[in-house]
Every structure is written in structure tokens, then in C-alpha cells.
Motif scaffolding. Structure first.
Motif, mmCIF file in Angstrom:
data_model
loop_
_atom_site.group_PDB
_atom_site.id
_atom_site.type_symbol
_atom_site.label_atom_id
_atom_site.label_comp_id
_atom_site.label_asym_id
_atom_site.label_seq_id
_atom_site.Cartn_x
_atom_site.Cartn_y
_atom_site.Cartn_z
ATOM 1 N N UNK A 65 -7.652 7.403 13.898
ATOM 2 C CA UNK A 65 -8.967 7.890 13.435
ATOM 3 C C UNK A 65 -9.944 7.896 14.526
ATOM 4 N N UNK A 66 -9.555 7.736 15.856
ATOM 5 C CA UNK A 66 -10.515 7.732 16.830
ATOM 6 C C UNK A 66 -11.200 9.072 17.200
ATOM 7 N N UNK A 67 -10.623 10.228 16.646
ATOM 8 C CA UNK A 67 -11.230 11.536 16.584
ATOM 9 C C UNK A 67 -11.815 12.038 15.395
ATOM 10 N N UNK B 74 0.794 -1.305 -0.003
ATOM 11 C CA UNK B 74 -0.022 -0.239 -0.042
ATOM 12 C C UNK B 74 1.007 1.120 0.030
ATOM 13 N N UNK B 75 0.340 2.165 0.203
ATOM 14 C CA UNK B 75 1.004 3.788 0.230
ATOM 15 C C UNK B 75 0.624 4.696 1.455
ATOM 16 N N UNK B 76 0.163 4.062 2.459
ATOM 17 C CA UNK B 76 -0.470 4.711 3.635
ATOM 18 C C UNK B 76 -1.818 5.211 3.414
ATOM 19 N N UNK B 77 -2.545 5.137 2.243
ATOM 20 C CA UNK B 77 -3.713 5.838 1.843
ATOM 21 C C UNK B 77 -4.845 5.045 2.116
ATOM 22 N N UNK B 78 -6.169 5.440 2.609
ATOM 23 C CA UNK B 78 -7.334 4.645 2.571
ATOM 24 C C UNK B 78 -7.699 4.060 1.233
ATOM 25 N N UNK B 79 -7.366 4.672 0.274
ATOM 26 C CA UNK B 79 -7.685 3.978 -1.306
ATOM 27 C C UNK B 79 -6.806 2.823 -1.506
ATOM 28 N N UNK B 80 -5.570 2.981 -1.034
ATOM 29 C CA UNK B 80 -4.789 1.736 -1.195
ATOM 30 C C UNK B 80 -5.230 0.697 -0.517
ATOM 31 N N UNK B 81 -5.680 0.881 0.859
ATOM 32 C CA UNK B 81 -6.416 -0.212 1.698
ATOM 33 C C UNK B 81 -7.674 -0.728 0.983
ATOM 34 N N UNK C 78 -5.043 2.808 5.985
ATOM 35 C CA UNK C 78 -5.206 1.696 5.277
ATOM 36 C C UNK C 78 -6.175 0.559 5.736
ATOM 37 N N UNK C 79 -6.031 0.413 7.166
ATOM 38 C CA UNK C 79 -7.125 -0.402 7.561
ATOM 39 C C UNK C 79 -8.487 -0.113 7.467
ATOM 40 N N UNK C 80 -8.930 1.081 7.756
ATOM 41 C CA UNK C 80 -10.429 1.567 7.420
ATOM 42 C C UNK C 80 -10.574 1.364 5.911
ATOM 43 N N UNK C 81 -9.511 1.603 4.807
ATOM 44 C CA UNK C 81 -9.813 1.276 3.480
ATOM 45 C C UNK C 81 -10.218 -0.055 3.191
ATOM 46 N N UNK C 82 -9.313 -0.976 4.052
ATOM 47 C CA UNK C 82 -9.712 -2.481 3.873
ATOM 48 C C UNK C 82 -11.064 -2.864 4.371
#
Length: 329
Positions: free
Chosen positions: A270-272, A212-219, A242-246
């Protein structure tokens, strides 16, 4: 300062003491001198103070990317700790068009009014293993990589991954899939190695890495891919984006988290941002790393006899939410 002394009717030495915050001046005299300073527009000369003290009371911070979440939180920790000791912070960026080596970074910093340098080392530089800081310039690296000539500090990237991998395996998952960060990232490298080694210690062959590349899209793309991998029940993503994207990619492919696939992220940022967040994640204390990094450098600036390389790793803490299914129950 002579103008101030003449106007206030005191000696230049008294003005100097007030300017430097000395406690040896009577409060009434100090207030009078400060009032004259204010009226005449006096400002302390930074360079002259440095010549007198033998140091600037300033540090330099070199980094690749100032907007990355971890870097920004680390920088915040550095600046807060510096402010507590009345230090200034000078920031320089290591751009793609510039020579990338520790020697080049420190050479640039030597031309600036700084007493020490903190390098937030996101990518490996060619001379990390051989560079020796110049005399009188303390250099500290924020990295999990080891150095014999410079102090280092970082979150325990490797240890966090072994913790996550064992957490999955202890809950009945037969293997763990890994979504990495960019190939050039040192943080991703240590997280990947921790995952590989933790699986190997449990006699499990690591599945192919999804880059991945640290982004949500890559996830998200990784989630779509993993949704079609037979018997994939556990995914560890190198960061929370990435995890949220996954999780979203798995959902788009008809998989449920955690009923079908469990997911854990890394950094807990992401908690906030996400309401009712369900993602289990490893909380990284970037701010503590920044504060500790500054104090390590400042300690040597104030007492050069304490200059000897040390290595510190700050462990992460697993924040359990509801994105992992326990298959042993």
C-alpha cells in the motif's frame, strides 16, 4: 532462407548464422543480410529453431489468479528475467471448472512449446506430494510447501509471521490476534501456522482466528469485531488490504491506532497507494521470487545435469511506521 541467400548473394549457412545471432559473420555481411530479410519479410521459424536446438527457449507459468497483487508482481519478475535471456513466457490459468492437479497442469503444458513450467501454487493440489515431473520437463513450484521431486521457492510466509508475533510480544503485548486470508490459501495457512507457533514458544495460547478473504472489507469487519474484544491490543492481518480495513473498522468503533490497538500487515503493497501511510508491514519481495524462479528453471533447461530438487525461502523485512505502540515504555 534460400530466397534470402540468393537475394543477398551469400550461402544459406550464412543466413542461418545471422538469423541465430552468431558473432561469426562480418558486420557488413550481417547488415546486408538483415536488410534483405527486412525487404522480403523474413521471420525465423520458431518450430524449426526448436527442432534444431532441442528446446523452445520458452517456459510456461500456471496460476490460479493473475490479478492478485503477489501473483502479478511474481509474474512480472518471471517475465523480466525471461526477457533478459530471450525466453518467451506462456501463461495458463487453473480455472475452477478444470481438473486441479499438477499432473493435469503439466500435461496441458506438454502440448505447448515450452521447456519448463513454473506453477504459482496458491492452493494445495492433491498430488503435490506424489507428482514426479516427466523426463525433459523441469517443473518448479512457487510455494512454501516442501517437495521431494520438484524445486520450490517462495517468500518465507511462516518466518514473516513469527517475526511479527515476536515483535508485538517484545513490546509488551500479552497476545496477538490474527486476521487470516481465505481458508484454501496456502500463503494464509503458513502465515497462520507461524503465528500459532510463535505464540506457543512464548507460552501464549492463540486467540480464535478471524477468517478474512484478503479484502479490505473483510478486514473492516474484523476490526469492528476486535474492537469489542476485551484486552485486544495487537492485531496481525495476513495482508495489507485486510490490515488497512482493520484500522478503519477499529476507528469506526471508536478505537485509536496505535494508542488503543496496534496493527501490522503483511506484504507492504500500500506504500504507493495510500498517502502518509502509517501501517507497519512486512515487505515481501515477490519480484525477487519471480526472477529467482525463472533462473532456477532456466539453469536446468540449459544444463539438464543440474536437475535436482532445491528449496529456497526469501525472508521478509519489517517496515516500521507508526501503527504499533510499545507498551514497555
Amino acid at each position: 532462407m534460400q530466397d534470402i541467400a540468393r537475394e543477398a548473394g551469400v550461402s544459406s549457412q550464412t543466413v542461418s548464422r545471422v538469423s541465430n545471432g552468431s558473432d561469426s559473420v562480418r558486420p557488413a555481411t550481417r547488415d546486408m543480410v538483415l536488410a534483405v530479410m527486412d525487404r522480403l519479410g523474413y521471420r525465423p521459424n520458431f518450430a524449426a529453431r526448436a527442432l534444431k536446438r532441442g528446446r523452445f527457449k520458452a517456459i510456461g507459468v500456471a496460476m490460479f489468479d493473475i490479478v492478485a497483487t503477489g501473483n502479478l508482481l511474481t509474474l512480472e519478475g518471471i517475465t523480466k528475467a525471461a526477457s533478459d535471456l530471450d525466453y518467451a513466457v506462456t501463461i495458463t490459468m487453473m480455472g475452477k471448472g478444470q481438473q486441479r492437479s499438477l499432473a493435469a497442469v503439466v500435461e496441458r503444458m506438454k502440448n505447448l512449446p515450452v521447456d519448463g513450467v513454473i506453477v504459482i501454487l496458491e492452493q494445495m493440489l492433491p498430488d503435490v506430494g506424489t507428482f514426479v515431473p516427466p523426463a525433459g520437463m523441469e517443473v518448479l513450484l512457487v510455494t512454501s510447501a516442501q517437495s521431494t521431486t520438484m524445486s520450490t521457492i517462495d517468500e518465507d510466509q511462516y518466518g514473516c509471521s513469527t517475526m511479527v508475533t515476536n515483535y508485538f510480544l517484545d513490546r509488551g503485548h500479552r497476545t496477538v490476534h490474527f486476521v487470516s486470508g481465505p481458508e484454501e490459501s496456502l500463503d494464509s495457512h503458513f502465515r497462520e501456522q507461524g503465528w500459532i507457533d510463535a505464540l506457543a514458544r512464548r507460552w501464549v495460547v492463540a486467540p480464535p482466528v478471524i477468517r478474512g478473504d484478503w479484502s479490505a472489507d473483510s478486514g473492516f469487519n474484523a476490526g469492528l469485531e476486535l474492537a469489542h474484544v476485551k484486552d485486544c491490543t495487537a492485531v496481525y492481518a495476513a495482508n495489507d488490504n485486510e490490515a488497512y480495513g482493520v484500522m478503519q473498522g477499529l476507528a469506526a468503533a471508536g478505537k485509536r491506532v496505535p494508542d488503543d490497538v496496534s496493527v501490522i500487515g503483511g506484504d507492504d503493497v500500500l506504500r504507493n497507494l495510500i498517502p502518509r501511510l502509517t501501517l507497519t508491514s512486512v515487505k515481501m519481495n515477490f519480484g525477487a521470487v519471480g526472477r529467482r524462479a525463472f533462473r532456477m528453471v532456466a539453469r536446468v533447461i540449459e544444463d539438464p545435469q543440474r536437475s535436482r530438487p532445491t528449496r529456497e525461502l526469501i525472508p521478509g523485512v519489517l517496515v516500521e511506521r507508526s501503527s504499533v505502540r510499545d507498551l514497555t515504555r
